[in-house]
Design an enzyme around this catalytic site. Structure first.
Site, mmCIF file in Angstrom:
data_model
loop_
_atom_site.group_PDB
_atom_site.id
_atom_site.type_symbol
_atom_site.label_atom_id
_atom_site.label_comp_id
_atom_site.label_asym_id
_atom_site.label_seq_id
_atom_site.Cartn_x
_atom_site.Cartn_y
_atom_site.Cartn_z
ATOM 1 C CB CYS A 1 -5.258 -0.656 -5.659
ATOM 2 S SG CYS A 1 -4.994 -2.136 -4.103
ATOM 3 C CG PHE B 1 -6.534 2.923 -3.850
ATOM 4 C CD1 PHE B 1 -6.632 1.666 -3.550
ATOM 5 C CD2 PHE B 1 -7.383 3.698 -3.861
ATOM 6 C CE1 PHE B 1 -8.047 1.691 -1.814
ATOM 7 C CE2 PHE B 1 -8.146 4.524 -2.397
ATOM 8 C CZ PHE B 1 -7.780 2.581 -1.989
ATOM 9 C CB THR C 1 -1.886 -0.977 1.526
ATOM 10 O OG1 THR C 1 -2.383 -2.034 1.651
ATOM 11 C CG2 THR C 1 -0.831 -1.011 1.308
HETATM 12 C C1 HEM Z 1 -0.973 -2.293 -6.157
HETATM 13 C C2 HEM Z 1 -2.440 1.048 -2.838
HETATM 14 C C3 HEM Z 1 -5.048 -2.275 -0.005
HETATM 15 C C4 HEM Z 1 -3.654 -5.482 -3.521
HETATM 16 C C5 HEM Z 1 -1.425 -1.026 -5.716
HETATM 17 C C6 HEM Z 1 -0.777 0.264 -5.856
HETATM 18 C C7 HEM Z 1 -1.156 1.191 -5.300
HETATM 19 C C8 HEM Z 1 -2.131 0.803 -3.528
HETATM 20 C C9 HEM Z 1 -0.612 2.880 -4.619
HETATM 21 C C10 HEM Z 1 -0.204 0.841 -7.194
HETATM 22 C C11 HEM Z 1 1.751 0.077 -6.998
HETATM 23 C C12 HEM Z 1 2.597 1.194 -7.932
HETATM 24 O O1 HEM Z 1 2.345 1.588 -8.757
HETATM 25 O O2 HEM Z 1 3.236 0.518 -7.503
HETATM 26 C C13 HEM Z 1 -3.237 0.763 -2.370
HETATM 27 C C14 HEM Z 1 -3.954 0.985 -0.915
HETATM 28 C C15 HEM Z 1 -4.438 -0.196 -0.467
HETATM 29 C C16 HEM Z 1 -4.585 -1.171 -0.397
HETATM 30 C C17 HEM Z 1 -3.472 2.781 -0.106
HETATM 31 C C18 HEM Z 1 -5.486 -0.249 1.367
HETATM 32 C C19 HEM Z 1 -6.125 1.096 1.817
HETATM 33 C C20 HEM Z 1 -5.352 -3.624 -1.033
HETATM 34 C C21 HEM Z 1 -5.818 -4.577 -0.904
HETATM 35 C C22 HEM Z 1 -4.801 -5.525 -2.140
HETATM 36 C C23 HEM Z 1 -4.414 -5.222 -2.485
HETATM 37 C C24 HEM Z 1 -6.332 -4.492 0.513
HETATM 38 C C25 HEM Z 1 -5.611 -6.944 -1.365
HETATM 39 C C26 HEM Z 1 -6.393 -7.802 -1.199
HETATM 40 C C27 HEM Z 1 -2.907 -5.031 -4.724
HETATM 41 C C28 HEM Z 1 -2.130 -5.187 -5.976
HETATM 42 C C29 HEM Z 1 -1.749 -4.494 -7.088
HETATM 43 C C30 HEM Z 1 -2.220 -3.192 -5.553
HETATM 44 C C31 HEM Z 1 -2.438 -6.997 -6.182
HETATM 45 C C32 HEM Z 1 -0.880 -4.563 -7.604
HETATM 46 C C33 HEM Z 1 -1.730 -4.865 -8.837
HETATM 47 C C34 HEM Z 1 -0.714 -4.759 -10.804
HETATM 48 O O3 HEM Z 1 -0.367 -4.460 -10.595
HETATM 49 O O4 HEM Z 1 -2.297 -5.498 -10.852
HETATM 50 N N1 HEM Z 1 -2.287 -0.996 -4.169
HETATM 51 N N2 HEM Z 1 -3.686 -0.970 -2.616
HETATM 52 N N3 HEM Z 1 -4.438 -3.763 -2.397
HETATM 53 N N4 HEM Z 1 -2.337 -4.002 -4.948
HETATM 54 FE FE1 HEM Z 1 -2.876 -2.274 -3.391
#
Ligand code: HEM
Length: 460
Positions: free
Chosen positions: A404, A397, A270
Site C-alpha cells: 500500500c 497493507f 479500506t
Molecule cells: C495497495 C491495504 C489505505 C492506496 C494496497 C494493498 C493492500 C492495501 C493490502 C495491496 C493490494 C494487493 O496486493 O493487491 C490498505 C489498507 C488501508 C489502505 C488496509 C487502510 C486501512 C489506502 C489509502 C490509499 C491507498 C488511504 C490512498 C490514499 C493504495 C494504492 C495501492 C494500495 C494506490 C496500490 C499500490 C501499488 O500496487 O503500487 N493497500 N490500504 N490505500 N493502496 Fe492501500
C-alpha cells in the site's frame, strides 16, 4: 517430484469448486475452507486454478520477491475497467506503474502526508460537528458515516475537491457508482465467462457508472489546469507537474485520471471499514476502550489535535494495527510463481496458478501470535511493535513493492479520527447485543454496525 498433495474439495463436473464460494461472502468461504482443509487447499474456479495459503510458514515463503509476484487477475482484473493501469491494478511491469510509483512515493512519504494534516482536520471536524448536531440518541451507521469521512478526506487531500458528503442526505453519486462497480467486479470474478456474457444489463450499468466517474475526474483535472493553485499541497499538483526521477517522464493525463479513481477506490473503503471494526472491538472490550481514551486524555487533554501528537498515541496506533490483524478490510492478496516452484519447499505450483494469501487465518497463526490470537489485544504490539515480530508477519497493507502506497496517509487519518472521537465523545453500541458479521463488497466492513455518540462532559 510433485511435492506434497494439495487438498481440494470435491469438484462438480461443470462448476468445479465454484459451489464452495458464496459470491456475497467470498472471504467467509475462504476462512471456512481453511478451517476444514488447513494451511493450503486448491480450488478450481471457472477454469482458474487457485491455491489458497493460510499459515505463516507458507505466506512468509510467498513474500520472496525473487520467486513470486502480484498478478492482476480475478476481481482485481475486473476492476481494470475503472482503474486500468493505475497503481493498484497495473499489471506487473506495466510502464505507467513505474512512472507513477517513483513520482508519487515521496508525496506519500512522512513529509508529504504531514502537509495534508490540515485537510484531514477539516473533514474530521465536519463529522464531529454533525454528531453534535444529531445528538446522543441518533444512531450512526458506521459504514455510511466513515465512508463519507474517508471519501471526503481523499477528495480534499488528494485533489483539493470537496465531495461534501456531510452536507448531503444521500452520499455523493460517485460513492454509489463506485460501490456498484466494485460489487459487480467481485461478482464477475466468481462467475463462469458464459454467465458474464449473458449479464448484458449489469455490464451496461457498469459502463455508465465508469463513464460518470471518469468524467468527474477529467473535470477536476481541467479545472485545475484552468485555475492553477500552485500552493496547494495535494496529489494532483505533483501528478500534473512532477517528473519521474528515473525517466524524466510526466504522467499522462489519462493515467492521472486512472490514479485519481484508484486513490478513491483503494483509499476510502479500506480506511472506513477499519474504523468500523476498530470501534466495534473497543466497544466489545471496554477495558481496551478505557485504555485508549486514557492515552488520548494524557496526550491531548482538552486541547486541539496537532501533528506533534501523532507519534505519541501508541495505544491508538496499536489498536489500529490490532484491528487490521484481527480482520482487516482486505481479506486476500494474491501472488503467482515466476516459474515452477515449491511453496516452503513442500507444495508444487505453476506460474499459471493464482495463489491467494488468506489474511485472516494467516494473522491468527498461533506460531506467530500465540494461543490468544483470537483475542483483541493492542498490548501485543507494545514491546517493540511490528519490528519485534518475525519478518512478513503482518500483511494487512500488502507486500513488497506492490504494498500500500497510502499506508502513511491511512495511519495518519485513522489515528487522528480515533483520537478526536475518543477525546470528545462517549460511544455506545446502538444495539448492545450486536454480533459482528463482515459485510463483503470488494472489501470487508462490520455489517449493520451502529453506534451512538454523546459529548463527554466538559468537552466542547
Ligand atoms: C495497495 C491495504 C489505505 C492506496 C494496497 C494493498 C493492500 C492495501 C493490502 C495491496 C493490494 C494487493 O496486493 O493487491 C490498505 C489498507 C488501508 C489502505 C488496509 C487502510 C486501512 C489506502 C489509502 C490509499 C491507498 C488511504 C490512498 C490514499 C493504495 C494504492 C495501492 C494500495 C494506490 C496500490 C499500490 C501499488 O500496487 O503500487 N493497500 N490500504 N490505500 N493502496 Fe492501500
Amino acid at each position: 517430484d510433485s511435492g506434497l498433495p494439495i487438498p481440494q474439495p470435491p469438484k462438480h463436473w461443470l462448476l468445479g469448486n465454484l459451489g464452495e464460494i458464496d459470491s456475497s461472502n467470498n472471504a467467509g468461504s475462504m476462512w471456512r475452507l481453511a478451517d476444514l482443509y488447513g494451511e493450503i487447499f486448491r480450488l478450481d474456479l471457472a477454469g482458474r486454478r487457485v491455491i489458497v495459503c493460510s499459515s505463516y510458514e507458507l505466506v512468509n515463503d510467498l513474500c520472496d520477491s525473487e520467486r513470486f509476484e502480484k498478478p492482476v487477475s480475478g476481481a482485481l482484473e475486473q476492476v481494470r475497467v475503472l482503474t486500468k493501469d493505475g497503481l493498484f491494478t497495473a499489471y506487473p511491469g506495466e510502464h505507467n506503474w513505474g512512472v507513477a510509483h517513483r513520482l508519487l512515493m515521496p508525496v506519500f512519504g512522512p513529509m508529504g502526508i504531514r502537509k495534508m494534516f490540515g485537510g484531514m482536520m477539516d473533514i474530521a471536524s465536519q463529522m464531529l460537528l454533525q454528531w453534535d448536531r444529531f445528538g446522543p440518541d441518533h444512531e450512526i451507521d458506521t459504514a455510511d458515516n466513515f465512508t463519507r469521512l474517508t471519501f471526503d478526506m481523499i477528495g480534499l487531500c488528494a485533489f483539493g475537491y470537496r465531495f461534501n458528503n456531510f452536507y448531503r442526505e444521500d452520499a455523493h453519486p460517485f460513492v454509489t457508482q463506485m460501490g456498484d462497480v466494485l460489487m459487480e467486479a467481485g461478482k464477475r470474478a466468481n462467475r463462469l465467462a458464459i454467465e458474464n456474457r449473458l449479464r448484458i444489463f449489469s455490464a451496461q450499468q457498469t459502463a455508465e457508472n465508469v463513464a460518470a466517474m471518469h468524467a468527474l475526474c477529467d473535470e477536476i483535472i481541467a479545472d485545475r489546469k484552468a485555475h492553477p493553485q500552485p500552493d496547494l499541497q495535494d496529489l494532483l499538483n505533483p501528478m500534473l507537474q512532477g517528473k519521474d526521477p528515473k525517466t524524466g517522464e510526466s504522467m499522462t493525463e489519462e493515467n492521472i485520471r486512472y490514479n485519481m479513481v484508484t486513490f478513491l477506490v483503494a483509499g476510502h473503503e479500506t480506511t472506513s471499514g477499519t474504523l468500523g471494526f476498530l470501534f466495534y472491538h473497543l466497544l466489545k472490550n471496554p477495558e481496551k476502550y478505557m485504555a485508549a481514551q486514557r492515552e488520548v486524555d494524557e496526550v491531548l487533554g482538552d486541547g486541539p489535535f496537532e501533528p506533534k501528537h501523532l507519534s505519541k498515541l501508541n495505544y491508538v496506533r496499536y489498536s489500529v494495527f490490532e484491528t487490521l490483524r484481527y480482520m482487516g478490510p482486505i481479506s486476500i492478496i494474491s501472488k503467482h510463481a515466476l516459474k515452477t516452484d515449491k511453496i516452503a519447499g513442500k507444495y508444487k505450483v505453476e506460474p499459471s496458478d493464482a495463489i491467494l494469501l488468506n489474511l485472516k487465518p494467516f494473522h491468527h497463526d498461533a506460531a506467530v501470535w500465540g494461543n490468544d490470537a483470537d483475542d483483541f489485544r493492542p498490548e501485543r504490539w507494545l514491546n517493540g511493535g511490528a519490528e519485534a515480530l518475525p519478518k512478513n508477519s503482518f500483511k494487512a497493507f500488502g507486500d513488497g513493492e506492490r504494498a500500500c502506497i497510502g499506508r502513511g496517509f491511512a495511519e495518519q487519518e485513522m489515528i487522528m479520527v480515533v483520537a478526536m472521537i475518543l477525546q470528545n465523545f462517549q460511544l455506545e453500541m446502538a444495539d448492545p447485543s450486536y454480533e459482528l458479521w463482515p459485510k463483503v463488497t470488494l472489501t470487508l466492513k462490520p455489517g449493520g454496525f451502529k453506534i451512538k455518540a454523546r459529548r463527554r462532559p466538559g468537552r466542547n
